[in-house]
Design a protein around this motif. Structure first.
Motif, PDB file in Angstrom:
ATOM      1  N   ASN A 154       0.799  -1.104  -0.012  1.00 31.48           N
ATOM      2  CA  ASN A 154      -0.072  -0.023   0.074  1.00 31.48           C
ATOM      3  C   ASN A 154       0.985   1.278   0.169  1.00 31.48           C
ATOM      4  N   ASN A 155       0.573   2.365   0.963  1.00 32.08           N
ATOM      5  CA  ASN A 155       1.453   3.336   0.621  1.00 32.08           C
ATOM      6  C   ASN A 155       2.511   3.583   1.731  1.00 32.08           C
ATOM      7  N   MET A 156       2.973   2.628   2.353  1.00 32.25           N
ATOM      8  CA  MET A 156       4.054   2.404   3.345  1.00 32.25           C
ATOM      9  C   MET A 156       5.485   2.799   2.250  1.00 32.25           C
ATOM     10  N   TYR A 157       5.977   3.821   2.037  1.00 32.91           N
ATOM     11  CA  TYR A 157       7.096   4.026   1.207  1.00 32.91           C
ATOM     12  C   TYR A 157       8.307   3.559   1.399  1.00 32.91           C
ATOM     13  N   PHE A 158       8.748   3.514   2.596  1.00 34.12           N
ATOM     14  CA  PHE A 158      10.079   2.919   2.992  1.00 34.12           C
ATOM     15  C   PHE A 158       9.805   1.408   2.900  1.00 34.12           C
ATOM     16  N   ARG A 159      10.241   0.773   1.949  1.00 33.49           N
ATOM     17  CA  ARG A 159       9.986  -0.759   1.857  1.00 33.49           C
ATOM     18  C   ARG A 159      11.331  -1.480   1.807  1.00 33.49           C
ATOM     19  N   GLY A 160      11.651  -1.921   2.841  1.00 33.79           N
ATOM     20  CA  GLY A 160      13.074  -2.671   2.723  1.00 33.79           C
ATOM     21  C   GLY A 160      13.285  -3.763   2.016  1.00 33.79           C
ATOM     22  N   ASP A 161      14.315  -3.887   1.287  1.00 33.95           N
ATOM     23  CA  ASP A 161      14.705  -5.224   0.408  1.00 33.95           C
ATOM     24  C   ASP A 161      15.328  -6.258   1.072  1.00 33.95           C
ATOM     25  N   LYS A 162      15.738  -6.226   2.285  1.00 39.30           N
ATOM     26  CA  LYS A 162      16.609  -7.226   2.901  1.00 39.30           C
ATOM     27  C   LYS A 162      15.805  -7.683   4.385  1.00 39.30           C
TER      28      LYS A 162
END
Length: 232
Positions: A37-45
């Protein structure tokens, strides 16, 4: 009418069923996917977080359990991507994005048991309320971004586990869960335009080990007072 009441009072002790309850507690580790949704900070690890639980179970039949539990775990990831936000760089520094330091859920669950001798495996479904608590104003040195405090929403999922009975009272168990959280906040979502409140979904996978204490009772009719008594 009086005869019907007398008959019922006589019959009640024979209709009473023994009930088995279990109190469980334990802890372990958890990982989680990316928020949506609109959580902008999406960690990729992935990061390894803590998990803990407290549960009360009632054995409805030999192979069915109904219960309530309180689960608590951390929701976080790391990001190899650096975000520019209000003159600051967030991410790309091997620090965590903490979405909830304490993701608490209060749930009702239903399990089906499959016996392996005196022990058993089980699987079931769970549903309840999720609460996300965090302190984004006081970030530890290993945290790059902290989501606001006060997310609320649905918690649903499933679990599988194994119970090893030590004796008639004590048992140990291991459990793997899948927990889906849908959190709404009253805080504004960063960077997203037009302005809207934070709303994200996230899935966690806790693995826990714990102990269970079993206690039994049944109810009977007191012949003198007519009241229900609990007999352990």
């Amino acid at each position: 009418m009086k005869h019907s009441i007398t008959f019922l009072l006589i019959l009640l002790p024979f209709l009473s069923q023994a009930q088995t309850y279990e109190l469980g507690a334990g802890g372990g580790i958890s990982i989680n996917g990316k928020p949506t949704n609109n959580m902008y900070f999406r960690g990729d690890k992935l990061t390894v977080n803590y998990a803990a639980y407290l549960s009360l179970l009632r054995n409805l039949k030999d192979d069915v359990q109904l219960g309530v539990d309180i689960h608590m775990l951390e929701l976080s990831r790391k990001s190899s991507v650096a975000y520019d936000f209000e003159g600051k760089t967030i991410g790309g520094d091997n620090k965590r994005f903490v979405y909830a330091k304490y993701a608490l859920s209060i749930d009702v669950f239903l399990n089906k048991k499959y016996y392996l001798g005196q022990n058993y495996v089980y699987g079931g479904i769970v549903m309840g309320l999720g609460i996300a608590r965090n302190n984004s104003h006081n970030l530890p040195d290993n945290v790059s971004y902290g989501a606001p405090d006060g997310g609320y929403g649905l918690s649903v999922g499933a679990q599988v586990g194994y119970v090893y009975n030590i004796d008639s009272r004590w048992a140990v168990n291991a459990e793997l869960d899948v927990r889906y959280y849908d959190f709404d906040y009253k805080a504004i979502a960063p960077i997203v335009r037009p302005f809207t409140n934070i709303h994200y979904r996230i899935v966690a996978y806790p693995l826990t080990v714990g102990v269970r204490y079993k206690f039994n009772y049944f109810k009977r009719q007191n012949a003198t007072t007519g009241e229900q008594e609990i007999v352990k």
